[in-house]
Design a protein around this motif. Structure first.
Motif, short mmCIF file in Angstrom:
data_model
loop_
_atom_site.label_atom_id
_atom_site.label_comp_id
_atom_site.label_asym_id
_atom_site.label_seq_id
_atom_site.Cartn_x
_atom_site.Cartn_y
_atom_site.Cartn_z
N VAL A 44 0.83 -1.12 -0.21
CA VAL A 44 0.03 -0.01 0.11
C VAL A 44 0.90 1.16 0.15
O VAL A 44 0.68 2.35 -0.67
N GLU A 45 1.77 0.95 0.86
CA GLU A 45 3.01 2.53 0.92
C GLU A 45 3.54 2.57 -0.45
O GLU A 45 3.78 3.91 -0.95
N GLU A 46 3.92 1.57 -1.09
CA GLU A 46 4.63 1.63 -2.58
C GLU A 46 3.51 2.32 -3.54
O GLU A 46 4.02 3.13 -4.21
N GLN A 47 2.31 1.75 -3.44
CA GLN A 47 1.51 2.12 -4.23
C GLN A 47 1.16 3.96 -4.07
O GLN A 47 0.99 4.41 -5.05
N GLU A 48 1.12 4.08 -2.97
CA GLU A 48 0.89 5.73 -2.60
C GLU A 48 1.85 6.48 -3.21
O GLU A 48 1.86 7.63 -3.62
N ARG A 49 3.12 6.02 -2.97
CA ARG A 49 4.09 6.71 -3.38
C ARG A 49 4.33 6.81 -4.71
O ARG A 49 4.66 7.67 -5.68
N LEU A 50 3.78 5.65 -5.67
CA LEU A 50 3.83 5.47 -6.99
C LEU A 50 2.71 6.57 -7.46
O LEU A 50 2.85 7.42 -8.58
N PHE A 51 1.59 6.60 -6.93
CA PHE A 51 0.50 7.45 -7.20
C PHE A 51 0.98 8.89 -7.24
O PHE A 51 0.65 9.67 -7.84
#
Length: 71
Positions: free
Chosen positions: A15-22
Motif C-alpha cells: 500500500v505504501e509503495e502504491q501511494e508513493r507511485l500514485f
C-alpha cells in the motif's frame, strides 16, 4: 508490457509503495501540464510579437470560432 500487466504489477506493491507511485505520477502529470502551458504561452507571446495574434472580446473569439466550425 500490457496495461493489464502494469495493473497486476501495481497491485503486487505494498500500500505504501502504491501511494508513493500514485504521488509520483500525480506530480509528473502536474509538471507535464505546466510544461504544456509554458509552451502554449511562448507561442502566444511569439504570435503577439509577430502581430499574428487575434485580439478581441470573448464574443469576438466565440464568433471567430463558430465561423471556423461552419467552414
Amino acid at each position: 508490457m500490457t496495461f493489464q500487466e502494469i495493473i497486476d504489477s501495481i497491485e503486487a506493491l505494498t500500500v505504501e509503495e502504491q501511494e508513493r507511485l500514485f504521488e509520483l505520477i500525480r506530480k509528473r502529470r502536474i509538471e507535464n501540464r505546466r510544461s504544456e502551458i509554458a509552451a502554449n504561452a511562448q507561442e502566444v507571446f511569439k504570435a503577439v510579437e509577430a502581430g499574428t495574434a487575434i485580439q478581441g472580446s470573448f464574443e469576438d473569439l466565440r464568433s471567430y470560432l463558430l465561423v471556423e466550425d461552419e467552414e
